[in-house]
Design an enzyme around this catalytic site. Structure first.
Site, PDB file in Angstrom:
ATOM      1  N   GLN A 137     -90.526 -44.481  88.452  1.00 14.34           N
ATOM      2  CA  GLN A 137     -89.328 -43.758  88.015  1.00 14.34           C
ATOM      3  C   GLN A 137     -89.045 -42.560  88.904  1.00 14.34           C
ATOM      4  O   GLN A 137     -89.919 -41.722  89.105  1.00 14.34           O
ATOM      5  CB  GLN A 137     -89.529 -43.298  86.564  1.00 14.34           C
ATOM      6  CG  GLN A 137     -88.394 -42.482  85.984  1.00 14.34           C
ATOM      7  CD  GLN A 137     -88.726 -41.991  84.578  1.00 14.34           C
ATOM      8  OE1 GLN A 137     -89.883 -41.739  84.253  1.00 14.34           O
ATOM      9  NE2 GLN A 137     -87.721 -41.864  83.736  1.00 14.34           N
ATOM     10  N   SER A 140     -87.403 -36.663  87.937  1.00  7.55           N
ATOM     11  CA  SER A 140     -87.652 -35.236  88.146  1.00  7.55           C
ATOM     12  C   SER A 140     -87.690 -34.856  89.618  1.00  7.55           C
ATOM     13  O   SER A 140     -88.093 -35.652  90.472  1.00  7.55           O
ATOM     14  CB  SER A 140     -88.983 -34.829  87.499  1.00  7.55           C
ATOM     15  OG  SER A 140     -88.940 -34.993  86.105  1.00  7.55           O
ATOM     16  N   GLU A 254     -88.169 -44.744  76.867  1.00  5.77           N
ATOM     17  CA  GLU A 254     -89.434 -44.132  77.277  1.00  5.77           C
ATOM     18  C   GLU A 254     -90.067 -43.370  76.132  1.00  5.77           C
ATOM     19  O   GLU A 254     -91.270 -43.502  75.866  1.00  5.77           O
ATOM     20  CB  GLU A 254     -89.208 -43.191  78.469  1.00  5.77           C
ATOM     21  CG  GLU A 254     -90.492 -42.502  78.922  1.00  5.77           C
ATOM     22  CD  GLU A 254     -90.264 -41.539  80.071  1.00  5.77           C
ATOM     23  OE1 GLU A 254     -91.234 -41.249  80.777  1.00  5.77           O
ATOM     24  OE2 GLU A 254     -89.127 -41.082  80.265  1.00  5.77           O
TER      25      GLU A 254
END
Length: 406
Positions: A137, A140, A254
């Site tokens: 993923q 961030s 998630e």
């Protein structure tokens, strides 16, 4: 949308399915794998499978039962929610575990089934269902964590492809992943509306991964750098500028998984019962109870919280499947699940005393050493997937209807 019939299937048909599942598991699950779960592979990295593990993964992948409720046309099991629960019960009875997991199952797959094109579903979902492709993923960034919409990793439009430049951090499993689903900025003049959801092969020239070492001794997270990385527009999910909407939906999946709704997180609640362990290390009183009265009370409270939580998860899962999937309520589940998970780790350490503080070497049980590492790694549970503070904001705004006041 699931129908009532899918959730509450007739008892006779469920019993027929139970018999089929039991027979199939007896034929395909190697007894030698009983209790040898691979749940920590997401933290410790992939390991070399034994022939039995390979055979088990292949069997579950071909059957589609690694993702039992996903559509059969894309490699899933095509089961109803009721049938999936029966399968889970029969697997537990046989001591079997699901070898198909990871971020493709937890987050990306369900999101792609909702937002992806038909071509994208046919390309990516079958491989996820068989566990042959590992995803990571890209969300961030160093300057965009809690305020994710501030991300600056930029994708410049070059006609039939984008050229991506920027950095991501806390990329779980990035050093082992084959592909990455990520949020990039395609418009610098808009904050939320300028974000797009794209897919990137991790072996594309210009992608560089640097693992981050944690206090638990593992390095499951990475810094990931993108330098003039070409991403075909065919790898864009949804429309340009729709990334924030898609990205938020993925986060709901998630949080559902991290709270215990997914099989991987749910395994963290397994193991030797705390009461049994406490009697071994702390001892018992004249009535056969845990000798430490205060510890006894705290263990009972914890077990009550855990059982109530798991029942609530089951109810929430049924409600989600009968409506439109995970909702903002996953933020509640994520916070509560993180608290219970961390509390359980603390109790495991306390119960063993000095025997529960080993890092390596002789004199410590293997389970105790694993629990110490899990205890340290578990400190991140209330941070990743959206910190507890972020979840509180979601709860306040989306569930309680509280608005910001300037």
């Amino acid at each position: 949308m699931a129908t009532t019939a899918e959730i509450d299937a007739p008892t006779d048909s469920l019993e027929a399915f139970r018999a089929h599942a039991r027979e199939w598991l007896a034929a395909h699950f190697p007894p030698s794998l009983k209790g040898k779960d691979n749940a920590m592979s997401a933290v410790e990295g992939p390991h070399e499978n034994s022939p039995e593990e390979d055979a088990w993964q292949q069997a579950m992948g071909e059957k589609g039962w690694g993702v039992p409720t996903w559509p059969k046309e894309y490699g899933g099991g095509g089961l109803s929610r009721a049938e999936a629960r029966v399968l889970q019960e029969e697997m537990a009875r046989a001591g079997a575990w699901n070898p198909i997991g990871g971020m493709g199952v937890m987050m990306f797959g369900p999101t792609l089934l909702e937002y992806g094109s038909e071509a994208q579903k046919k390309e990516h979902i079958p491989a996820i269902a068989k566990g042959t492709v590992r995803w990571c993923q890209g969300y961030s960034e160093p300057g965009a964590g809690s305020d994710l919409a501030s991300l600056q990793c930029f994708a410049e439009d070059r006609g039939d492809h984008y050229v991506v430049n920027g950095q991501k951090t806390w990329t779980s499993g990035g050093q082992w992943a084959d592909k990455c689903f990520m949020l990039v900025r395609t418009d610098k003049t808009k904050k939320h509306e300028g974000i797009t959801f794209v897919l990137c092969d991790m072996d594309t020239p210009g992608v560089e991964v640097k693992p981050i070492r944690l206090i638990s001794g593992s390095s499951p997270f990475c810094e990931t750098f993108f330098t003039d990385v070409k991403v075909p527009k065919a790898n864009r999910v949804g429309e340009e500028g729709q990334g924030w909407t898609i990205g938020k939906r993925l986060l709901q999946h998630e949080r559902s998984s991290l709270s215990g709704g997914g099989s991987t997180a749910g395994r963290m609640f397994a193991g030797v019962p705390l009461g049994q362990l406490a009697k071994k290390y702390v001892g018992v009183d004249e009535q056969g109870r845990i000798a430490d009265a205060d510890l006894r009370i705290r263990i009972v409270r914890h077990e009550m919280d855990l059982r109530a939580f798991m029942l609530t998860l089951r109810r929430a899962s049924l409600e989600a499947k009968s409506s439109q999937g995970p909702s903002a309520a996953t933020s509640i589940m994520k916070n509560v699940g993180a608290r219970i998970m961390q509390e359980r780790s603390e109790l495991l350490i306390e119960i063993r005393g000095l025997a529960g503080l080993g890092w390596e070497g002789e004199g410590f049980e293997e389970d105790a050493l694993k629990d110490v590492r899990a205890w340290l790694f578990g400190k991140a549970v209330s941070i990743y997937g959206g910190s507890s503070e972020i979840q509180n904001n979601v709860i306040a705004k989306r569930i309680l209807g509280m608005l910001d006041h300037q």
